[in-house]
Design a protein around this motif. Structure first.
Motif, mmCIF file in Angstrom:
data_model
loop_
_atom_site.group_PDB
_atom_site.id
_atom_site.type_symbol
_atom_site.label_atom_id
_atom_site.label_comp_id
_atom_site.label_asym_id
_atom_site.label_seq_id
_atom_site.Cartn_x
_atom_site.Cartn_y
_atom_site.Cartn_z
ATOM 1 N N PRO A 17 1.305 -4.136 -18.324
ATOM 2 C CA PRO A 17 1.362 -5.469 -18.938
ATOM 3 C C PRO A 17 0.924 -5.494 -20.399
ATOM 4 N N ALA A 18 -0.018 -4.632 -20.779
ATOM 5 C CA ALA A 18 -0.514 -4.650 -22.153
ATOM 6 C C ALA A 18 0.496 -4.102 -23.151
ATOM 7 N N ASP A 19 1.504 -3.375 -22.671
ATOM 8 C CA ASP A 19 2.506 -2.776 -23.552
ATOM 9 C C ASP A 19 3.840 -2.722 -22.829
ATOM 10 N N PRO A 20 4.448 -3.895 -22.579
ATOM 11 C CA PRO A 20 5.645 -3.940 -21.721
ATOM 12 C C PRO A 20 6.883 -3.309 -22.330
ATOM 13 N N GLY A 21 6.892 -3.084 -23.628
ATOM 14 C CA GLY A 21 8.075 -2.547 -24.275
ATOM 15 C C GLY A 21 8.159 -1.046 -24.294
ATOM 16 N N ARG A 22 7.106 -0.362 -23.810
ATOM 17 C CA ARG A 22 7.112 1.097 -23.880
ATOM 18 C C ARG A 22 6.834 1.697 -22.505
ATOM 19 N N ALA A 23 7.817 2.449 -22.014
ATOM 20 C CA ALA A 23 7.653 3.092 -20.712
ATOM 21 C C ALA A 23 6.921 4.421 -20.852
ATOM 22 N N ARG A 24 6.097 4.724 -19.865
ATOM 23 C CA ARG A 24 5.417 6.016 -19.788
ATOM 24 C C ARG A 24 5.935 6.779 -18.579
ATOM 25 N N ASP A 25 5.994 8.098 -18.723
ATOM 26 C CA ASP A 25 6.439 8.961 -17.632
ATOM 27 C C ASP A 25 5.254 9.707 -17.043
ATOM 28 N N TYR A 26 5.244 9.826 -15.708
ATOM 29 C CA TYR A 26 4.201 10.575 -15.006
ATOM 30 C C TYR A 26 4.856 11.449 -13.945
ATOM 31 N N SER A 27 4.361 12.680 -13.808
ATOM 32 C CA SER A 27 4.854 13.574 -12.759
ATOM 33 C C SER A 27 4.401 13.064 -11.395
ATOM 34 N N ILE A 28 5.291 13.148 -10.413
ATOM 35 C CA ILE A 28 4.951 12.734 -9.055
ATOM 36 C C ILE A 28 4.282 13.897 -8.343
ATOM 37 N N ALA A 29 3.140 13.615 -7.710
ATOM 38 C CA ALA A 29 2.333 14.666 -7.077
ATOM 39 C C ALA A 29 2.586 14.794 -5.579
ATOM 40 N N SER A 30 3.508 14.012 -5.037
ATOM 41 C CA SER A 30 3.729 14.004 -3.589
ATOM 42 C C SER A 30 5.215 14.163 -3.300
ATOM 43 N N ILE A 31 5.532 14.272 -2.018
ATOM 44 C CA ILE A 31 6.910 14.249 -1.545
ATOM 45 C C ILE A 31 7.042 13.057 -0.598
ATOM 46 N N PRO A 32 8.255 12.550 -0.377
ATOM 47 C CA PRO A 32 8.396 11.352 0.469
ATOM 48 C C PRO A 32 7.753 11.499 1.846
ATOM 49 N N ALA A 33 7.712 12.713 2.397
ATOM 50 C CA ALA A 33 7.118 12.918 3.722
ATOM 51 C C ALA A 33 5.627 12.604 3.744
ATOM 52 N N ASP A 34 4.979 12.560 2.569
ATOM 53 C CA ASP A 34 3.553 12.198 2.513
ATOM 54 C C ASP A 34 3.320 10.731 2.858
ATOM 55 N N GLY A 35 4.353 9.913 2.752
ATOM 56 C CA GLY A 35 4.219 8.493 3.067
ATOM 57 C C GLY A 35 3.734 7.638 1.918
ATOM 58 N N SER A 36 3.498 8.242 0.762
ATOM 59 C CA SER A 36 3.097 7.482 -0.426
ATOM 60 C C SER A 36 3.554 8.231 -1.656
ATOM 61 N N LEU A 37 3.702 7.496 -2.740
ATOM 62 C CA LEU A 37 4.028 8.099 -4.027
ATOM 63 C C LEU A 37 2.716 8.283 -4.780
ATOM 64 N N GLN A 38 2.384 9.514 -5.118
ATOM 65 C CA GLN A 38 1.078 9.821 -5.703
ATOM 66 C C GLN A 38 1.222 10.299 -7.143
ATOM 67 N N LEU A 39 0.326 9.823 -7.994
ATOM 68 C CA LEU A 39 0.272 10.227 -9.399
ATOM 69 C C LEU A 39 -1.131 10.728 -9.716
ATOM 70 N N LEU A 40 -1.243 11.615 -10.687
ATOM 71 C CA LEU A 40 -2.528 12.012 -11.247
ATOM 72 C C LEU A 40 -2.558 11.513 -12.685
ATOM 73 N N VAL A 41 -3.498 10.623 -12.994
ATOM 74 C CA VAL A 41 -3.539 9.979 -14.315
ATOM 75 C C VAL A 41 -4.903 10.212 -14.947
ATOM 76 N N ARG A 42 -4.897 10.750 -16.161
ATOM 77 C CA ARG A 42 -6.136 10.956 -16.893
ATOM 78 C C ARG A 42 -6.388 9.762 -17.808
ATOM 79 N N LEU A 43 -7.610 9.245 -17.808
ATOM 80 C CA LEU A 43 -7.999 8.159 -18.701
ATOM 81 C C LEU A 43 -8.096 8.732 -20.114
#
Length: 466
Positions: A262-288
Motif C-alpha cells: 500500500p505504501a508504494d502501489p506503483g512499484r511491484a517487487r519480486d520475491y522467490s517462492i520458498a515452497s511448492i504447492p504440495a506444502d499447502g501454502s505459498l512461502q516467502l523469505l523476506v529480509r527487513l
C-alpha cells in the motif's frame, strides 16, 4: 523372528509391486515434463498466425521472466491482430533468420551492472561481434532496466546501437521498473507497426492495453515467523500465505511472486517462492531492509512489520523460466546461495525430494551459526534421510573460521569438478553484490571461464541474483 518368515513370497510380491508402482509414478511425472518441454520447444521454433500475412520477428532476453512475459503477450496480440509472428529467445537467432524479416521487436532486460541476461551469452559472443547487413529493416527495442543501477538499460541500448550499425532503422524505448507510461509509449509504437503492415481501419491509438499486468490473487498472510532472532544482520522472516478463496495458484519451483504494498502501489517487487504447492501454502523469505539513511525499505517493512497476520494482499505468481528446473529436472544439482536466496533453493529441494531424487548438494552462507542457521532442522532432516547428498555451510561472522559461500567452492574444487563432469547443473540464488559475483569468479577459477560460459549457454548454470 527368522528372516525366512519375514520374506514370504506374498510379502516379496507386494514389495515388488509397490516399488514398481512408485517407479511408474516417477516415470510418468518425468515423461509428462519431457513432453511439456518438447511441446514448448516446438511452439517456439515455428511462426504462429496466418501464414499468408506479413511476418514479424519477436525476440527476448530475460533474466527474471519479465521480458519473456512481455514478448509472449506481444506475440499473442499481433497474432490475434492478423499478423504472422516468430517468437524466439535471442540465443536462437542467426544472421540468415534475422535477415528473413523486415520487422523485428526486441524485449531485452539488463542484468546487474549492464550485463546481458545469462541465456543471451551466445548471442552476445557469436552474433553481435559479426558484420550484419540489415538494409531496409525496421526494429523496435524495448529495454527493461532499473535506474538505481548505473548502467541503466545498457544491454537493450547496446543491441539498439548494434542494429543501427547494421543498417536497420531502430527505435528504442527504455523502461524503468516496468513504468506504465513508458510501456504505453512502446505499446503505441507496436500498434502503429501492426497498423502499417495490415493497413486496416483500426487506428493505432485504439489498441487495447495488452501489456497490462494480470490481476493478482487475494492471499491471506496466515503466519509470519522470524528465522534469525538475535542476529546482528537484518531480520529475516518466513511469510506463509493461503488463498482467501478457493485453491492456491499454481507454480513450479524457481518461480517468483510479484506484489505491491500500500505504501508504494506503483512499484511491484519480486520475491522467490520458498515452497511448492504440495506444502499447502505459498512461502516467502523476506529480509527487513534498511536504506543508507537508516530508514526501512517500504515493501520489506510492510511485509515484515506493517501487515497483521490475517490481512489480505494481492499476489501475482510469475513464471521464472530462467530459474525453473526445466531440462535439468533429472540431473544432479549443485545449489548455491546466501541469505534470503535460500528461498529459491528450498523450492527446488522440495520439488526433487517429492520426486524421490537425492542427488542435490547445498552450499549456503549466512552470518553466524548461533543466530543465522536458517531452516536448520529441515536441512538436517533432509541430510540425515539422504535426501540431500551434501550440505556445506559458510559463516561470514564465525568467531574462529569466518568464510563465505564462494570459499566453499574453492575448498571443494575437485568435488565440484566431479559433479559437473557427471552432468550436474548449478543454481545460484541470493545477493548479486558479494555472493553472486564471488561465486561466479570462484566457478571460473575451479572450472575455467570457457566451461562456465558453456554451462551458462546450455542452461546448466542458472542464477537468480538481486
Amino acid at each position: 523372528m527368522s528372516v525366512d518368515l519375514i520374506l514370504t513370497p506374498e510379502r516379496l510380491w507386494g514389495a515388488t509391486a509397490l516399488v514398481a508402482a512408485y517407479a511408474g509414478m516417477c516415470w510418468g511425472i518425468a515423461a509428462k515434463q519431457r513432453k511439456k518441454r518438447l511441446t514448448e520447444e516446438a511452439e517456439s521454433s515455428a511462426p504462429r498466425g496466418d501464414a499468408q500475412a506479413p511476418a514479424v520477428l519477436v525476440t527476448y532476453a530475460s533474466q527474471t521472466g519479465q521480458a519473456e512475459a512481455l514478448a509472449r503477450a506481444t506475440t499473442q496480440m499481433l497474432v490475434d491482430g492478423g499478423l504472422q509472428v516468430h517468437l524466439l529467445p535471442v540465443e536462437k537467432l542467426s544472421q540468415p533468420l534475422l535477415q528473413q524479416y523486415a520487422h523485428s521487436l526486441w524485449m531485452l532486460s539488463t542484468s546487474g551492472e549492464g550485463d546481458a541476461p545469462d541465456h543471451a551469452l551466445g548471442f552476445v559472443q557469436k552474433l553481435m561481434p559479426g558484420q550484419m547487413e540489415l538494409p531496409a529493416h525496421q526494429s523496435l527495442v524495448l529495454a527493461l532496466g532499473d535506474r538505481e543501477y548505473q548502467q541503466f538499460c545498457a544491454f537493450g541500448t547496446q543491441v539498439h546501437e548494434w542494429l543501427q550499425a547494421s543498417g536497420a532503422r531502430s527505435d528504442l524505448v527504455c523502461v524503468d521498473n516496468m513504468d506504465a507510461q513508458s510501456l504505453q509509449q512502446w505499446q503505441a509504437k507496436v500498434a502503429a507497426i501492426r497498423h502499417s503492415l495490415l493497413g486496416d481501419s483500426v487506428p493505432p491509438q485504439e489498441a487495447s492495453d495488452w501489456l497490462q499486468a494480470p490481476a493478482g490473487v487475494p492471499m491471506v498472510l496466515s503466519q509470519r515467523k522470524r528465522l534469525n532472532p538475535g542476529s546482528l544482520g537484518g531480520a529475516l522472516y518466513q511469510l506463509e500465505w493461503t488463498a482467501k478463496e478457493g485453491a492456491l495458484p499454481d507454480w513450479q519451483s524457481g518461480d517468483l511472486v510479484s506484489l505491491c504494498v500500500p505504501a508504494d502501489p506503483g512499484r511491484a517487487r519480486d520475491y522467490s517462492i520458498a515452497s511448492i504447492p504440495a506444502d499447502g501454502s505459498l512461502q516467502l523469505l523476506v529480509r527487513l531492509s534498511t536504506r543508507e539513511d537508516g530508514s526501512p525499505g517500504l515493501a520489506s517493512d510492510w511485509l515484515c512489520r506493517g501487515m497483521a497476520v490475517g490481512d489480505v494482499l494481492d499476489l501475482n505468481v510469475r513464471e521464472h523460466s530462467g530459474f525453473r528446473l526445466g531440462e535439468n529436472a533429472d540431473k544432479p544439482l549443485i545449489l548455491i546461495g546466501n541469505g534470503s536466496g535460500l528461498a529459491g533453493l528450498l523450492s527446488h529441494i522440495k520439488a526433487r525430494v517429492a520426486r524421490g531424487q537425492r542427488e542435490q548438494w547445498l552450499l549456503f552462507g549466512e552470518r553466524s551459526p548461533e543466530h543465522d542457521a536458517l531452516c536448520a532442522d529441515q536441512l538436517q532432516q533432509w541430510l540425515d534421510e539422504g535426501q540431500l547428498a551434501r550440505l556445506d555451510l559458510a559463516w561470514s561472522r564465525h568467531a574462529s573460521e569466518p568464510h563465505y559461500v564462494q570459499d566453499l567452492l574453492l575448498a571443494n574444487a575437485q568435488e565440484i569438478k566431479r559433479w559437473v563432469a557427471q552432468g550436474a547443473a548449478l543454481y545460484v540464488c541470493g545477493s548479486m553484490t558479494g555472493m553472486g559475483q564471488g561465486v561466479h569468479m570462484a566457478l571460473q577459477s575451479v572450472l575455467g571461464e570457457a566451461q562456465v560460459d558453456a554451462l551458462l549457454a546450455s542452461g546448466r548454470y542458472r542464477r537468480d541474483v538481486y
